[in-house]
Design an enzyme around this catalytic site. Structure first.
Site, PDB file in Angstrom:
ATOM      1  N   HIS A 195       5.800 -40.421  20.884  1.00 21.43           N
ATOM      2  CA  HIS A 195       4.449 -39.952  21.218  1.00 21.43           C
ATOM      3  C   HIS A 195       4.569 -38.492  21.611  1.00 21.43           C
ATOM      4  O   HIS A 195       5.265 -38.159  22.571  1.00 21.43           O
ATOM      5  CB  HIS A 195       3.829 -40.744  22.369  1.00 21.43           C
ATOM      6  CG  HIS A 195       2.620 -40.060  22.932  1.00 21.43           C
ATOM      7  ND1 HIS A 195       1.559 -39.663  22.136  1.00 21.43           N
ATOM      8  CD2 HIS A 195       2.314 -39.639  24.185  1.00 21.43           C
ATOM      9  CE1 HIS A 195       0.654 -39.048  22.886  1.00 21.43           C
ATOM     10  NE2 HIS A 195       1.086 -39.019  24.138  1.00 21.43           N
TER      11      HIS A 195
ATOM     12  N   HIS B 184       2.646 -34.324  21.695  1.00 23.24           N
ATOM     13  CA  HIS B 184       1.479 -33.441  21.658  1.00 23.24           C
ATOM     14  C   HIS B 184       1.841 -32.269  20.751  1.00 23.24           C
ATOM     15  O   HIS B 184       1.526 -31.131  21.058  1.00 23.24           O
ATOM     16  CB  HIS B 184       1.112 -32.971  23.065  1.00 23.24           C
ATOM     17  CG  HIS B 184       1.005 -34.082  24.065  1.00 23.24           C
ATOM     18  ND1 HIS B 184       1.335 -33.926  25.392  1.00 23.24           N
ATOM     19  CD2 HIS B 184       0.594 -35.366  23.930  1.00 23.24           C
ATOM     20  CE1 HIS B 184       1.141 -35.079  26.028  1.00 23.24           C
ATOM     21  NE2 HIS B 184       0.700 -35.969  25.169  1.00 23.24           N
TER      22      HIS B 184
ATOM     23  N   GLU C 174       1.661 -43.183  30.171  1.00 20.36           N
ATOM     24  CA  GLU C 174       1.224 -43.628  28.845  1.00 20.36           C
ATOM     25  C   GLU C 174       2.202 -44.617  28.187  1.00 20.36           C
ATOM     26  O   GLU C 174       2.121 -44.844  26.986  1.00 20.36           O
ATOM     27  CB  GLU C 174       1.042 -42.428  27.921  1.00 20.36           C
ATOM     28  CG  GLU C 174      -0.084 -41.509  28.345  1.00 20.36           C
ATOM     29  CD  GLU C 174      -0.433 -40.552  27.236  1.00 20.36           C
ATOM     30  OE1 GLU C 174      -1.434 -40.809  26.545  1.00 20.36           O
ATOM     31  OE2 GLU C 174       0.286 -39.546  27.053  1.00 20.36           O
TER      32      GLU C 174
ATOM     33  N   HIS D 293      -5.537 -34.864  21.624  1.00 18.66           N
ATOM     34  CA  HIS D 293      -4.425 -35.267  22.481  1.00 18.66           C
ATOM     35  C   HIS D 293      -3.074 -35.060  21.788  1.00 18.66           C
ATOM     36  O   HIS D 293      -2.262 -34.269  22.245  1.00 18.66           O
ATOM     37  CB  HIS D 293      -4.642 -36.743  22.864  1.00 18.66           C
ATOM     38  CG  HIS D 293      -3.596 -37.355  23.719  1.00 18.66           C
ATOM     39  ND1 HIS D 293      -3.727 -38.585  24.293  1.00 18.66           N
ATOM     40  CD2 HIS D 293      -2.362 -36.931  24.086  1.00 18.66           C
ATOM     41  CE1 HIS D 293      -2.642 -38.883  24.992  1.00 18.66           C
ATOM     42  NE2 HIS D 293      -1.800 -37.889  24.871  1.00 18.66           N
TER      43      HIS D 293
END
Ligand SMILES: [Zn+2]
Length: 250
Positions: free
Chosen positions: A111, A113, A92, A181
């Site tokens: 980034h 989760h 990603e 996500h």
């Protein structure tokens, strides 16, 4: 000798050497976010190259809790590695390159989760600031719906087109949810991006608890979050030093 990237193109040139203290901050950011429960086995944090705005720094594909300085790699904004040496890379990583392209003011990206935030990406209940520490969430947090960009996917930002769509959803904001996500948090420096990632998770927890009490919830008013967000005395270094001392002691 020219090395080739996994895409078969010549590898991009380096933006130049980076101070070891800067690399150490990126390593510490990974460790802090793992320690704070924002990053688990997955997720990543990057920073823009301090002297080459068209390059960024990101670990090879590893869990954030075990990253060391030797794992940090350099990428161009197409997310091509400068010196791949066969190392496995985050699938990603394109989200980093595309956000750096779209946002010259952004120098660090998380980034994650982070678990308490995910429900707000799949519910009609909006994530809103419930305390002064998370005033940066004021004004509405965008939610990236990957179906609108690409139909049925595995929800991962696997290419530059999806990275661009996410950057577009983020717009000029500090945080963007990713439905089903996780989320991205950005900042003008690594300390700010880490602060926002931690307090996005904290706010989600507090907001869910306030809602669970069953009465009405009073969120920060626009006049309040604007005053806090615009006052300039960020003072994010204080929690950073505390979080850092915890991970260094381990
Ligand atoms: Zn992800």
């Amino acid at each position: 000798m020219t090395e080739t990237s996994s895409l078969g193109d010549p590898a991009p040139a380096t933006g130049g050497p980076v101070d070891s203290a800067v690399i150490d901050d990126l390593v510490v950011a990974n460790r802090i976010l793992a320690d704070q429960g924002v990053l688990d086995g997955y997720g990543h944090v990057s920073m823009r190259h301090p002297r080459a705005p068209d390059r960024y720094l990101l670990s090879r594909s590893l869990s954030p809790a075990i990253i060391t300085a030797g794992d940090i790699m350099e990428f161009d904004l197409q997310s091509r590695p400068v010196d791949p040496r066969g190392r496995k890379m985050y699938l990603e990583r394109f989200l980093h390159g595309e956000i750096y392209k779209a946002r010259p003011d952004v120098n660090a990206i998380v980034h994650s989760h982070s678990p308490t935030v995910i429900p707000f990406g799949v519910s009609t209940v909006k994530l809103q600031p419930v305390c002064h520490m998370s005033a940066f969430l004021g004004g509405g947090v965008p939610n990236f719906e990957i179906r609108d960009a690409a139909g049925m996917t595995d929800l991962l930002i696997r290419n530059a087109a999806l990275g661009r769509a996410l950057a577009q959803a983020l717009g000029t904001r500090d945080v963007c949810l990713m439905r089903g996500h996780g989320n991205v948090c950005v900042g003008s420096d690594i300390i700010t991006a880490v602060y926002r990632a931690v307090y996005t998770e904290v706010n989600a927890k507090l907001q869910a608890q306030a809602i669970a009490l069953g009465g009405g919830v009073t969120y920060l008013a626009q006049g309040e979050w604007e005053l806090i967000a615009n006052r300039g005395d960020k003072n994010f270094d204080r929690p950073w030093q505390m979080w850092k001392s915890r991970v260094m002691a381990k």
